[in-house]
Design a protein around this motif. Structure first.
Motif, mmCIF file in Angstrom:
data_model
loop_
_atom_site.group_PDB
_atom_site.id
_atom_site.type_symbol
_atom_site.label_atom_id
_atom_site.label_comp_id
_atom_site.label_asym_id
_atom_site.label_seq_id
_atom_site.Cartn_x
_atom_site.Cartn_y
_atom_site.Cartn_z
ATOM 1 N N TYR A 205 -5.818 15.271 6.503
ATOM 2 C CA TYR A 205 -6.367 14.699 5.348
ATOM 3 C C TYR A 205 -7.778 13.842 5.724
ATOM 4 C CZ TYR A 205 -1.671 15.046 2.902
ATOM 5 O OH TYR A 205 -0.877 15.666 2.454
ATOM 6 N N ASN A 206 -8.113 14.394 7.050
ATOM 7 C CA ASN A 206 -9.579 13.835 7.192
ATOM 8 C C ASN A 206 -9.687 12.209 7.260
ATOM 9 O OD1 ASN A 206 -12.097 14.228 8.365
ATOM 10 N ND2 ASN A 206 -12.878 14.185 6.161
ATOM 11 N N LEU A 207 -8.641 11.736 7.944
ATOM 12 C CA LEU A 207 -8.277 10.288 7.959
ATOM 13 C C LEU A 207 -9.292 9.775 9.213
ATOM 14 C CD1 LEU A 207 -4.705 9.901 7.099
ATOM 15 C CD2 LEU A 207 -6.403 9.494 5.570
ATOM 16 N N PRO A 208 -9.807 8.443 8.858
ATOM 17 C CA PRO A 208 -10.145 7.801 10.307
ATOM 18 C C PRO A 208 -9.337 7.316 11.006
ATOM 19 C CG PRO A 208 -10.433 6.537 8.280
ATOM 20 C CD PRO A 208 -9.710 7.827 7.838
ATOM 21 N N ASP A 209 -9.590 6.817 12.417
ATOM 22 C CA ASP A 209 -8.483 6.212 13.228
ATOM 23 C C ASP A 209 -7.907 5.012 12.723
ATOM 24 O OD1 ASP A 209 -9.056 8.168 15.088
ATOM 25 O OD2 ASP A 209 -10.504 7.374 16.272
ATOM 26 N N LYS A 210 -8.637 4.274 11.800
ATOM 27 C CA LYS A 210 -7.847 2.918 11.304
ATOM 28 C C LYS A 210 -8.102 3.045 10.007
ATOM 29 C CE LYS A 210 -8.660 0.016 15.290
ATOM 30 N NZ LYS A 210 -9.422 -1.415 15.658
ATOM 31 N N PHE A 211 -6.831 2.951 9.146
ATOM 32 C CA PHE A 211 -6.926 3.156 7.784
ATOM 33 C C PHE A 211 -5.501 2.348 7.312
ATOM 34 C CE2 PHE A 211 -4.575 6.608 9.037
ATOM 35 C CZ PHE A 211 -3.546 6.812 8.084
ATOM 36 N N PHE A 212 -5.413 2.097 5.938
ATOM 37 C CA PHE A 212 -4.238 1.606 5.544
ATOM 38 C C PHE A 212 -3.846 2.600 4.163
ATOM 39 C CE2 PHE A 212 -5.846 -1.376 2.040
ATOM 40 C CZ PHE A 212 -6.944 -1.685 2.900
ATOM 41 N N ILE A 213 -2.668 2.384 3.964
ATOM 42 C CA ILE A 213 -2.292 3.129 2.682
ATOM 43 C C ILE A 213 -1.713 2.060 1.634
ATOM 44 C CG2 ILE A 213 0.145 3.713 3.860
ATOM 45 C CD1 ILE A 213 -0.601 6.420 2.213
ATOM 46 N N ILE A 214 -1.945 2.362 0.455
ATOM 47 C CA ILE A 214 -1.084 1.579 -0.677
ATOM 48 C C ILE A 214 -0.401 2.578 -1.595
ATOM 49 C CG2 ILE A 214 -1.385 0.007 -2.796
ATOM 50 C CD1 ILE A 214 -4.443 -0.547 -1.516
ATOM 51 N N SER A 215 0.850 2.514 -1.737
ATOM 52 C CA SER A 215 1.470 3.443 -2.267
ATOM 53 C C SER A 215 2.003 3.135 -3.878
ATOM 54 C CB SER A 215 2.954 3.615 -1.681
ATOM 55 O OG SER A 215 2.773 3.947 -0.277
ATOM 56 N N ASN A 216 1.352 2.113 -4.536
ATOM 57 C CA ASN A 216 1.768 1.821 -5.639
ATOM 58 C C ASN A 216 0.833 2.928 -6.694
ATOM 59 O OD1 ASN A 216 1.261 -1.265 -4.546
ATOM 60 N ND2 ASN A 216 3.050 -1.034 -5.835
ATOM 61 N N GLN A 217 1.494 3.226 -7.773
ATOM 62 C CA GLN A 217 0.730 3.994 -8.804
ATOM 63 C C GLN A 217 -0.489 3.099 -9.518
ATOM 64 O OE1 GLN A 217 4.255 4.553 -11.254
ATOM 65 N NE2 GLN A 217 3.929 6.463 -11.032
ATOM 66 N N PHE A 218 -1.435 3.758 -9.979
ATOM 67 C CA PHE A 218 -2.612 3.018 -10.367
ATOM 68 C C PHE A 218 -2.675 2.606 -11.890
ATOM 69 C CE2 PHE A 218 -4.731 5.036 -6.649
ATOM 70 C CZ PHE A 218 -5.558 3.881 -6.528
ATOM 71 N N TRP A 219 -1.612 1.563 -11.869
ATOM 72 C CA TRP A 219 -1.348 0.918 -13.198
ATOM 73 C C TRP A 219 -2.082 -0.322 -12.995
ATOM 74 C CZ3 TRP A 219 0.936 3.265 -17.184
ATOM 75 C CH2 TRP A 219 1.993 4.349 -17.099
ATOM 76 N N GLN A 220 -2.650 -0.810 -14.265
ATOM 77 C CA GLN A 220 -3.522 -2.084 -14.314
ATOM 78 C C GLN A 220 -2.702 -3.276 -13.649
ATOM 79 O OE1 GLN A 220 -5.342 -2.833 -18.020
ATOM 80 N NE2 GLN A 220 -6.145 -4.950 -17.441
ATOM 81 N N HIS A 221 -1.608 -3.232 -14.151
ATOM 82 C CA HIS A 221 -0.769 -4.739 -13.502
ATOM 83 C C HIS A 221 -0.427 -4.734 -12.041
ATOM 84 C CE1 HIS A 221 2.649 -1.701 -14.444
ATOM 85 N NE2 HIS A 221 3.167 -2.499 -13.268
ATOM 86 N N LYS A 222 -0.757 -3.620 -11.348
ATOM 87 C CA LYS A 222 -0.619 -3.676 -9.893
ATOM 88 C C LYS A 222 -1.621 -4.302 -9.110
ATOM 89 C CE LYS A 222 3.156 -0.944 -9.926
ATOM 90 N NZ LYS A 222 4.538 -1.633 -9.737
ATOM 91 N N ASN A 223 -2.536 -4.540 -9.754
ATOM 92 C CA ASN A 223 -3.705 -5.278 -9.264
ATOM 93 C C ASN A 223 -4.271 -4.854 -7.956
ATOM 94 O OD1 ASN A 223 -5.378 -7.719 -9.286
ATOM 95 N ND2 ASN A 223 -4.286 -9.117 -8.566
ATOM 96 N N HIS A 224 -4.726 -3.665 -8.099
ATOM 97 C CA HIS A 224 -5.321 -3.213 -6.691
ATOM 98 C C HIS A 224 -6.554 -4.048 -6.534
ATOM 99 C CE1 HIS A 224 -2.643 0.046 -7.799
ATOM 100 N NE2 HIS A 224 -2.704 0.321 -6.579
ATOM 101 N N LEU A 225 -7.393 -4.648 -7.559
ATOM 102 C CA LEU A 225 -8.544 -5.327 -7.139
ATOM 103 C C LEU A 225 -8.429 -6.429 -6.079
ATOM 104 C CD1 LEU A 225 -11.475 -5.515 -7.705
ATOM 105 C CD2 LEU A 225 -10.724 -7.340 -9.595
ATOM 106 N N THR A 226 -7.231 -7.122 -6.062
ATOM 107 C CA THR A 226 -7.091 -7.846 -5.139
ATOM 108 C C THR A 226 -7.039 -7.272 -3.770
ATOM 109 O OG1 THR A 226 -5.710 -9.453 -6.382
ATOM 110 C CG2 THR A 226 -5.439 -9.534 -4.042
ATOM 111 N N VAL A 227 -6.384 -6.255 -3.297
ATOM 112 C CA VAL A 227 -6.418 -5.496 -2.224
ATOM 113 C C VAL A 227 -8.077 -5.198 -1.652
ATOM 114 C CG1 VAL A 227 -5.448 -3.535 -0.862
ATOM 115 C CG2 VAL A 227 -4.052 -4.758 -2.519
ATOM 116 N N PHE A 228 -8.541 -4.627 -2.714
ATOM 117 C CA PHE A 228 -10.005 -4.282 -2.295
ATOM 118 C C PHE A 228 -10.849 -5.395 -1.971
ATOM 119 C CE2 PHE A 228 -9.173 -0.485 -5.698
ATOM 120 C CZ PHE A 228 -8.601 0.091 -4.621
ATOM 121 N N LYS A 229 -10.662 -6.449 -2.620
ATOM 122 C CA LYS A 229 -11.536 -7.651 -2.351
ATOM 123 C C LYS A 229 -11.059 -8.275 -0.875
ATOM 124 C CE LYS A 229 -11.817 -9.743 -6.925
ATOM 125 N NZ LYS A 229 -12.067 -10.608 -7.974
#
Length: 229
Positions: A205-229
């Motif tokens: 998957y051509n991943l860097p040495d350091k990364f994290f994964i979020i397994s939630n589906q991309f529904w609006q109510h999952k509030n991924h914006l908080t994670v990105f911030k």
């Protein structure tokens, strides 16, 4: 004698994984503790076969509700009369629970007065319908308020999936605040997950040495914006 009531399907994987992980967690306890209880599952004919195969080795018995108490014309008529006249819902689960004398039933999402209250624990994952009203119809909101109110009234224990949901429960149902317990979501990793070489997966998957994964589906109510911030 513990009876777990099946939740979810391929249309709601979260409910299915919730039950799977409870079964796997209980089954991972030391054998001397494991010998003090047995787990049965109340499912139906539409329960995912892959799910059933993954949990059946850990179960004492599977009760297929719509085979034990089939939805015949006569039964449907009986449930209609009971619901309209006596305000009692389809009580197939209740009849199986009563017949088999289980000591504990979870999660009860229809906690009417049909079973002994001391045996019940209800489950409320969250209160989305209170905060994200745009994702629900008025009838869905009314229905959730009604069933959650019945849980607060009739269940001996109400399980919440987070401290935030517990705070909401205490705010909306202060008279039942003493019933709340928090059981956060957990997962049970499978041994075969660790048999693969992580460097091969990283390269694939051509991943860097350091990364994290979020397994939630991309529904609006999952509030991924908080994670990105």
């Amino acid at each position: 004698r513990i009876a777990l009531i099946m939740q979810g399907s391929r249309g709601w994987m979260g409910g299915m994984e919730y039950i799977r992980n409870i079964i796997l967690a209980l089954s991972s306890l030391p054998q001397d503790i494991r010998n003090t209880f047995e787990i049965s599952l109340l499912a139906n004919r539409s329960t995912d076969p892959d799910f059933m195969a993954s949990v059946k080795p850990y179960l004492k018995k599977v009760y297929v509700v719509d085979e034990l108490v089939p939805p015949t014309v006569l039964n449907r008529l009986k449930w209609l009369v009971m619901s309209q006249v006596f305000r009692v819902p389809d009580n197939r689960y209740g009849s199986i629970i009563e017949k088999n004398k289980f000591d504990f039933i979870y999660p009860c999402t229809n906690p009417y007065d049909g079973y002994p209250v001391r045996k019940l624990a209800a489950w409320i994952p969250d209160f989305q319908h209170k905060y994200l009203t745009e994702f629900f119809t008025s009838s869905e909101i009314k229905g959730r308020d009604n069933i959650f109110g019945l849980m607060a009234k009739n269940a001996a224990v109400v399980v919440l999936s987070s401290k935030s949901a517990e705070d909401d429960f205490k705010r909306f149902y202060p008279g039942a605040a003493f019933k709340s317990r928090v059981l956060p979501f957990k997962t049970s990793p499978q041994a075969r997950w660790f048999e693969l070489n992580p460097l091969d997966i990283q390269a694939k998957y051509n991943l860097p040495d350091k990364f994290f994964i979020i397994s939630n589906q991309f529904w609006q109510h999952k509030n991924h914006l908080t994670v990105f911030k």
